[in-house]
Scaffold this active site. Structure first.
Site, PDB file in Angstrom:
ATOM      1  N   CYS A 216       0.731  -1.074   0.012  1.00  0.00           N
ATOM      2  CA  CYS A 216      -0.009  -0.045  -0.052  1.00  0.00           C
ATOM      3  C   CYS A 216       0.657   1.332  -0.058  1.00  0.00           C
ATOM      4  O   CYS A 216       1.387   1.734   0.998  1.00  0.00           O
ATOM      5  CB  CYS A 216      -0.837   0.124   1.076  1.00  0.00           C
ATOM      6  SG  CYS A 216      -1.924   1.579   1.384  1.00  0.00           S
TER       7      CYS A 216
ATOM      8  N   CYS B  78      -0.502   4.039   2.231  1.00  0.00           N
ATOM      9  CA  CYS B  78      -0.306   4.147   3.535  1.00  0.00           C
ATOM     10  C   CYS B  78       1.098   4.244   3.869  1.00  0.00           C
ATOM     11  O   CYS B  78       1.459   4.893   5.062  1.00  0.00           O
ATOM     12  CB  CYS B  78      -0.598   2.425   4.090  1.00  0.00           C
ATOM     13  SG  CYS B  78      -2.185   1.850   3.279  1.00  0.00           S
ATOM     14  N   ASP B  79       2.241   3.839   3.415  1.00  0.00           N
ATOM     15  CA  ASP B  79       3.422   3.678   3.609  1.00  0.00           C
ATOM     16  C   ASP B  79       4.429   4.703   2.804  1.00  0.00           C
ATOM     17  O   ASP B  79       5.672   4.896   3.181  1.00  0.00           O
ATOM     18  CB  ASP B  79       4.019   2.316   3.672  1.00  0.00           C
ATOM     19  CG  ASP B  79       3.019   1.373   4.423  1.00  0.00           C
ATOM     20  OD1 ASP B  79       2.773   1.858   5.535  1.00  0.00           O
ATOM     21  OD2 ASP B  79       2.916  -0.020   4.251  1.00  0.00           O
TER      22      ASP B  79
END
Ligand code: NDP
Length: 313
Positions: free
Chosen positions: A136, A139-140
């Site tokens: 992701c 997300c990261d």
């Protein structure tokens, strides 16, 4: 342990589940949505959505999912932030058990459990999960500002992730196993035009290395041919974008599914092989996998459930 009976139980909370919630709550069926451990589904992990009708300027994935969720709540859908761990579809009402062991008896069930990112299956992916391996980018990605990352895959998701990461990272490798990208033309062009993305065609990843986290990947070009070349690339982050697996394991043996686990429905309806159980969204869609098509099948599943309840009351 608690027990309760509902007319419509919706398992899963992406665009399909929430849309089924909007329709069935407007039909006074008092649906209960178990939104699982990723409320809002995969779109909460994406950035901008440009192709959902009604948003001419685009919209952020989490924002759009929250709006659809609010719309379901507005008409009285009950939303429970838990997962369903077990189902028994052998007789109606269907007995479903949540993660805490509470039983819910449902006259109809709409399965909208979506799909999850696939991994390559390398032992190193496990070893470095959370230490440089991610599925992701949104997300990261933040952790890789001014660093070097690799994205694996050649589809729209891989291109989207590579483009997003290229705005943060110093350099992005796009590792593609074939000699072409499968992504749409517009995404391919954007990737090719981005200066800090380097595409490695005909390349497979065979391992990762690093002391306390990912420091590099071992890759093979032209694997299995006389042009085969094994080399290392230095990276700080390794992102998978190679497609998805439907989240249907708990239905195995009860609902018909294809070899990959996608639920089978009696087109053009959302009926599964069990009367009173309907499937919507990515868990039953190996082809289109779009937010708007998932929302569409969520609507159809709610209408199918409503009709079923009318015929069986
Ligand atoms: P796809 O199935 O389209 O692409 C998967 C990619 O991963 C392919 O390039 C495939 O390679 C590669 N791959 C699969 N397994 C491996 C492996 N073991 N090793 C290396 N590479 C592998 O998945 P996406 O998630 O990209 O897209 C799913 C759907 O969602 C598509 O219909 C897509 O169009 C849509 N989508 C649309 C977006 C948009 O419109 N903005 C954004 C994101 C997705 P190969 O080609 O060799 O099979």
């Amino acid at each position: 342990m608690e027990e309760k009976t509902v007319k419509v139980l919706i398992i899963g909370s992406g665009p399909a589940g929430y849309t089924a919630g909007i329709y069935s709550s407007r039909a006074n069926l008092n649906p209960v949505i178990y939104e699982g451990n990723q409320p809002g589904g995969q779109l909460t992990q994406t950035t901008e959505i440009e192709n959902f009708p009604g948003y001419p300027e685009g919209v952020q994935g989490p924002e759009m999912m929250d709006q659809i969720r609010q719309q379901a709540l507005r008409f009285g859908a009950e939303i429970v932030s838990k997962t369903i761990a077990e189902v028994d579809f052998s007789k109606r009402p269907f007995r479903c058990v949540d993660e805490d062991g509470n039983a819910i008896y449902a006259e109809t069930v709409i399965v909208s459990t979506g799909a999850s990112a696939k991994y390559l299956g390398l032992a190193d992916e496990e070893k470095y999960r959370g230490l440089g391996v991610s599925a992701c980018a949104t997300c990261d990605g933040f952790f890789y500002r001014k660093k070097v990352v690799a994205v694996v895959g050649g589809g729209d998701t891989a291109c989207e992730e590579a483009l997003y990461l290229s705005t943060l990272a110093r350099k992005v490798y796009l590792i593609v196993r074939k000699d072409y990208l499968r992504a749409s033309e517009v995404m391919q062009k954007r990737v090719r035009d981005r200066e800090n993305i380097e595409i490695l065609f005909n390349t497979n990843t065979v391992g990762l290395f690093g002391e306390d986290g990912v420091e590099g990947a071992k890759v093979v070009e032209f694997k299995g041919t006389d042009k085969e070349r094994v080399f290392d690339i230095e990276i700080d982050g390794f992102f998978l974008a190679i497609g998805h697996k439907p989240n249907t394991d708990i239905f195995r043996g009860q609902l018909d599914m294809d070899a990959e686990g996608y639920l089978l429905t009696a087109a053009p309806t959302t009926r599964t092989n069990v009367e009173g159980v309907f499937a919507a969204g990515d868990c039953a869609d190996p082809i289109y996998r779009q937010a708007v098509s998932a929302a569409g099948t969520g609507c159809r599943a709610a209408l199918d459930a409503e009709r079923f309840l009318m015929e069986h009351s």
